[in-house]
Design an enzyme around this catalytic site. Structure first.
Site, PDB file in Angstrom:
ATOM      1  N   LEU A 135       0.691  -1.075   0.031  1.00 42.64           N
ATOM      2  CA  LEU A 135       0.135   0.174   0.107  1.00 42.64           C
ATOM      3  C   LEU A 135       0.815   1.270   0.141  1.00 42.64           C
ATOM      4  O   LEU A 135       0.767   2.310  -0.618  1.00 42.64           O
ATOM      5  CB  LEU A 135      -0.889  -0.054   1.078  1.00 42.64           C
ATOM      6  N   THR A 167      -2.665   7.106  23.647  1.00 41.21           N
ATOM      7  CA  THR A 167      -2.968   5.979  22.869  1.00 41.21           C
ATOM      8  C   THR A 167      -2.851   4.921  23.575  1.00 41.21           C
ATOM      9  O   THR A 167      -1.979   4.378  24.040  1.00 41.21           O
ATOM     10  CB  THR A 167      -2.334   5.876  21.383  1.00 41.21           C
ATOM     11  N   THR A 174      -4.216   5.608   3.187  1.00 43.59           N
ATOM     12  CA  THR A 174      -2.664   4.884   3.287  1.00 43.59           C
ATOM     13  C   THR A 174      -1.752   6.259   3.328  1.00 43.59           C
ATOM     14  O   THR A 174      -0.671   6.273   4.008  1.00 43.59           O
ATOM     15  CB  THR A 174      -2.370   4.295   1.737  1.00 43.59           C
ATOM     16  N   ASP A 206      -9.501   1.651   5.489  1.00 46.41           N
ATOM     17  CA  ASP A 206      -9.643   3.094   5.471  1.00 46.41           C
ATOM     18  C   ASP A 206     -10.872   3.762   5.920  1.00 46.41           C
ATOM     19  O   ASP A 206     -11.003   4.800   6.723  1.00 46.41           O
ATOM     20  CB  ASP A 206      -9.625   3.748   3.762  1.00 46.41           C
ATOM     21  N   HIS A 251       3.644   8.473   9.763  1.00 45.52           N
ATOM     22  CA  HIS A 251       5.150   8.043   9.796  1.00 45.52           C
ATOM     23  C   HIS A 251       6.159   9.117   9.510  1.00 45.52           C
ATOM     24  O   HIS A 251       6.824   9.452  10.249  1.00 45.52           O
ATOM     25  CB  HIS A 251       5.557   6.985   9.128  1.00 45.52           C
ATOM     26  N   HIS A 267       3.576   3.060  14.595  1.00 45.86           N
ATOM     27  CA  HIS A 267       2.305   2.333  14.752  1.00 45.86           C
ATOM     28  C   HIS A 267       1.709   2.229  15.982  1.00 45.86           C
ATOM     29  O   HIS A 267       2.520   2.283  17.111  1.00 45.86           O
ATOM     30  CB  HIS A 267       2.431   0.778  14.088  1.00 45.86           C
ATOM     31  N   VAL A 298       3.580   7.599  22.667  1.00 47.22           N
ATOM     32  CA  VAL A 298       2.323   8.370  22.941  1.00 47.22           C
ATOM     33  C   VAL A 298       1.538   8.077  23.968  1.00 47.22           C
ATOM     34  O   VAL A 298       1.050   6.965  23.928  1.00 47.22           O
ATOM     35  CB  VAL A 298       1.638   8.403  21.488  1.00 47.22           C
ATOM     36  N   HIS A 327      -1.744   7.808   6.974  1.00 49.72           N
ATOM     37  CA  HIS A 327      -0.813   6.950   7.657  1.00 49.72           C
ATOM     38  C   HIS A 327       0.682   7.319   7.377  1.00 49.72           C
ATOM     39  O   HIS A 327       1.307   7.092   8.267  1.00 49.72           O
ATOM     40  CB  HIS A 327      -1.476   5.410   7.316  1.00 49.72           C
ATOM     41  N   GLU A 328       1.161   6.915   5.984  1.00 51.82           N
ATOM     42  CA  GLU A 328       2.499   7.346   5.579  1.00 51.82           C
ATOM     43  C   GLU A 328       2.920   8.698   6.136  1.00 51.82           C
ATOM     44  O   GLU A 328       4.089   8.698   6.501  1.00 51.82           O
ATOM     45  CB  GLU A 328       2.521   7.048   4.366  1.00 51.82           C
TER      46      GLU A 328
HETATM   47  N1  ARG Z   1       0.923  -1.223   5.738  1.00 51.12           N
HETATM   48  C1  ARG Z   1       1.275   0.332   5.409  1.00 51.12           C
HETATM   49  C2  ARG Z   1       2.271   0.948   6.263  1.00 51.12           C
HETATM   50  O1  ARG Z   1       2.733   0.040   7.574  1.00 51.12           O
HETATM   51  C3  ARG Z   1       0.400   1.030   5.067  1.00 51.12           C
HETATM   52  C4  ARG Z   1      -1.018   0.616   5.751  1.00 51.12           C
HETATM   53  C5  ARG Z   1      -2.194   1.703   5.440  1.00 51.12           C
HETATM   54  N2  ARG Z   1      -3.627   1.097   5.974  1.00 51.12           N
HETATM   55  C6  ARG Z   1      -4.758   1.774   5.433  1.00 51.12           C
HETATM   56  N3  ARG Z   1      -6.107   1.353   5.737  1.00 51.12           N
HETATM   57  N4  ARG Z   1      -4.627   2.493   4.225  1.00 51.12           N
HETATM   58  O2  ARG Z   1       2.959   1.869   6.336  1.00 51.12           O
HETATM   59 ZN    ZN Z   2       2.894   2.053   8.957  1.00 49.86          ZN
HETATM   60 CA    CA Z   3       0.346   4.653  23.575  1.00 46.16          CA
END
Ligand code: ARG
Ligand code: ZN
Ligand code: CA
Length: 247
Positions: free
Chosen positions: A118, A186, A157, A218, A164, A170, A183, A160-161
């Site tokens: 992804l 959470t 996606t 998502d 990071h 995560h 954190v 999420h990225e």
């Molecule tokens: N597996 C990927 C990562 O660890 C992205 C996961 C994104 N999930 C989503 N529901 N779009 O960076």
């Molecule tokens: Zn990730």
């Molecule tokens: Ca935490």
């Protein structure tokens, strides 16, 4: 800093066939998702978790390229590579991709076929940022219009990225109940959640499966927390790794 942080973005589209050459509208739809999710303006925001936060971070396609010339913030590169199997090859013109724009001034996002993944991202402290910093998202999970993978068709996606890229781990800390995401607001969790798993309990508490930093579909994600907001924004305080983006 206090107030809204705005991050200039360049999207590098790398395509072999025309179906990978995403439209400007599809790219803009991803920028829209980022602006909704990082401002908690997403239509699916609910009141389940009181610590949900407006991170006060916004994104705009760059209007100046590294030479100071006008740009739409999108580069398009045709490549001989049918798929990118390495995490690096799309980031260099010598290997069928395109070099990043200076990481001090832009969030670089490469969009290409990453062979079933992804997306993936570089954390701020990773080595050689001038070569590798940024985010890579597969063309089948970028934006929320166009040809997209089922369950990953709302642009989360890239949310999420970019999390990071702004130093978020995560939510389960990539380990059992004794691993942390650094954190405090959470809840601890022993593993990722896939699909839609609201109410799932691990480590003696309800998992925050709605967090963008879990692995939920998502449609089941809708928040960052106050703690995650503070961790991201710390990068923009004096001495922080991403302060150069502010100028
Ligand atoms: N597996 C990927 C990562 O660890 C992205 C996961 C994104 N999930 C989503 N529901 N779009 O960076
Ligand atoms: Zn990730
Ligand atoms: Ca935490």
């Amino acid at each position: 800093p206090s107030g809204i942080i705005t991050i200039p973005v360049v999207v590098h589209v790398i395509y072999n066939h025309s179906g990978e050459n995403l439209s400007d509208a599809q790219i803009q739809s991803q920028i829209d998702v980022l602006n909704e999710d990082f401002r908690r303006l997403n239509a699916d925001a609910d009141n389940l978790w009181g610590q949900a936060a407006d991170a006060e971070i916004e994104f705009c396609l760059a209007s100046r390229d590294p030479y100071g010339d006008a740009t739409c913030g999108i580069t398009r590169t045709q490549t001989d590579s049918i798929k990118f199997y390495s995490k690096f090859t799309m980031k260099s013109s010598a290997t069928g991709g395109i070099d990043p724009w200076p990481y001090q001034d832009y969030l670089n996002i490469w969009v290409c076929d990453i062979s079933g993944l992804l997306g993936f991202a570089r954390f701020p402290e990773y080595s050689d940022p001038e070569l590798y910093d940024g985010v890579v998202t597969d063309y089948l999970s970028f934006g929320r219009i166009g040809n997209l993978k089922e369950d990953f068709n709302l642009g989360r996606t890239t949310t999420h990225e970019v999390g990071h890229w702004l130093n978020l781990r995560h939510i389960w800390g990539d380990g059992d109940c004794f691993y942390d995401d650094f954190v405090s607001d959470t809840p601890v969790s022993d593993d990722h959640n896939y699909g839609c798993n609201p109410g799932h309990i691990s480590c003696g508490s309800v998992d925050m499966v709605q967090n963008y930093m879990d692995y939920s579909d998502d449609v089941c994600m809708n928040l960052f927390t106050i703690g995650q907001k503070n961790r991201m924004r710390a990068l923009f305080e004096p001495g922080g790794f991403r302060t150069s983006l502010l100028t």
